[in-house]
Design an enzyme around this catalytic site. Structure first.
Site, PDB file in Angstrom:
ATOM      1  N   SER A 187      61.162  63.964  19.431  1.00  0.00           N
ATOM      2  CA  SER A 187      60.017  63.562  20.238  1.00  0.00           C
ATOM      3  C   SER A 187      58.860  64.509  19.952  1.00  0.00           C
ATOM      4  O   SER A 187      59.068  65.610  19.440  1.00  0.00           O
ATOM      5  CB  SER A 187      60.395  63.652  21.721  1.00  0.00           C
ATOM      6  OG  SER A 187      59.235  63.702  22.551  1.00  0.00           O
ATOM      7  N   TYR A 239      63.304  67.052  29.635  1.00  0.00           N
ATOM      8  CA  TYR A 239      63.191  66.252  28.413  1.00  0.00           C
ATOM      9  C   TYR A 239      62.702  67.109  27.254  1.00  0.00           C
ATOM     10  O   TYR A 239      63.259  67.069  26.150  1.00  0.00           O
ATOM     11  CB  TYR A 239      62.233  65.102  28.688  1.00  0.00           C
ATOM     12  CG  TYR A 239      62.071  64.087  27.587  1.00  0.00           C
ATOM     13  CD1 TYR A 239      60.992  64.164  26.712  1.00  0.00           C
ATOM     14  CD2 TYR A 239      62.975  63.053  27.433  1.00  0.00           C
ATOM     15  CE1 TYR A 239      60.822  63.225  25.712  1.00  0.00           C
ATOM     16  CE2 TYR A 239      62.809  62.102  26.435  1.00  0.00           C
ATOM     17  CZ  TYR A 239      61.726  62.197  25.583  1.00  0.00           C
ATOM     18  OH  TYR A 239      61.557  61.265  24.570  1.00  0.00           O
TER      19      TYR A 239
END
Ligand code: NAP
Ligand code: GCO
Length: 263
Positions: free
Chosen positions: A144, A157
């Protein structure tokens, strides 16, 4: 002759019932691979099987929670029985919880890290012996932008995706001499169910402020689509990338390169 073909390969894409994983599995099938995918929810599985079939893809789907070692062992055994030894693993399954850090419970933090990081370790351990025996393998971890950057509310996250970047580099380091390449794909902001809350229309019909923010921060001036990830994924799964290892390929429309427009 550079080969982007996946003919004769067996690919397992975790969490590929929809979203990014579904697009990557579709691209692999178009390149000739046999497809296996998993998810946790029976309804997701049934709809995904119908969606793959509508595309002419004879995907094999399995219910398995990637955080559960026993379920992962059974998943890999079943894929191997049904399709053959796994040549390509995409660790795609993932969740996000957007909660301010001081309000986030340790339980929520642990759940995100368990799925987004620990599961990739579990999955890789389950498929590596078969890849070593075959003398080749491809592992692609879906990282990501949060493998590089933080932002408010995504502490778990970002920690998980940062760890996933380093797990990618470590698998590269430990198994490169077995002709196993482990790379990551770092998508930018992609329009999937995971980011739907960030794109919802406001009560007055205007665009979500975050939607406007991301489009202004992205040189491509748009959200990405799962289809934008198909080519990069085929490249990293194919022989065309056999000397690419430990690399995180950012597919982000340029957002990581851009400081942003002067207000
Ligand atoms: P999504 O639309 O929320 O899909 C997630 C998929 O993972 C679903 O199929 C879900 O199915 C499955 N899943 C979740 N937890 C699981 C578990 N424990 N075991 C097995 N399957 C599980 O997500 P997405 O947007 O496609 O994202 C896919 C990956 O890309 C994630 O790793 C995400 O972090 C990453 N990513 C997304 C973006 C973006 O902007 N969308 C950007 C960068 C990276 P079930 O619920 O049925 O299990
Ligand atoms: C968020 C988004 C991002 C994207 C993606 C960006 O809340 O900031 O969900 O985290 O999902 O990971 O690369």
């Amino acid at each position: 002759m550079v080969s982007f073909s996946l003919e004769g390969k067996v690919a397992l894409v975790t969490g590929a019932a929809y979203g990014i994983g579904f697009a990557i599995a579709q691209a692999f099938a178009q390149a000739g691979a046999r497809i296996a995918f998993n998810c946790r929810d029976e309804q997701h599985l049934r709809k995904a099987l119908a969606d793959y079939e509508a595309l002419g893809i004879a995907a094999k789907g399995y219910i398995a929670d990637v955080t559960d070692e026993a379920q992962v062992r059974t998943l890999v055994d079943n894929v191997t029985r049904d399709l053959g030894t796994i040549d390509i693993l995409v660790n795609n399954a993932g969740i996000i919880k957007r909660i301010p850090m001081l309000e986030m419970s340790v339980e929520d933090f642990r759940k995100v890290v368990d799925i987004d990081l620990n599961a990739a370790f579990i999955m890789a351990k389950a498929v590596l012996p078969g890849m070593i025996a075959k003398g080749h393998g491809k592992i692609i971890n879906i990282c990501s932008m949060m493998s590089e950057l933080g932002r408010e509310t995504v502490s778990a996250y970002a920690a998980a995706k940062g760890g996933l970047k380093m797990l990618t580099r470590n698998i590269c380091s430990e198994f490169g001499d077995r002709n196993i390449q482990c790379n990551g794909i770092g998508p930018g902001y992609i329009a999937t169910p995971q980011t739907a809350p960030l794109r919802e229309r406001q009560p007055d019909g205007s665009r979500h402020p975050f939607d406007q923010f991301i489009v202004s921060k992205t040189p491509a001036a748009r959200w990405g689509t799962p289809e934008d990830l198909m080519g990069p994924a085929v490249f990293l799964a194919s022989d065309a990338s056999n000397f690419v290892n430990g690399h995180i390929l950012y597919v982000d429309g340029g957002i990581l390169a851009y400081i942003g427009k002067q207000p």
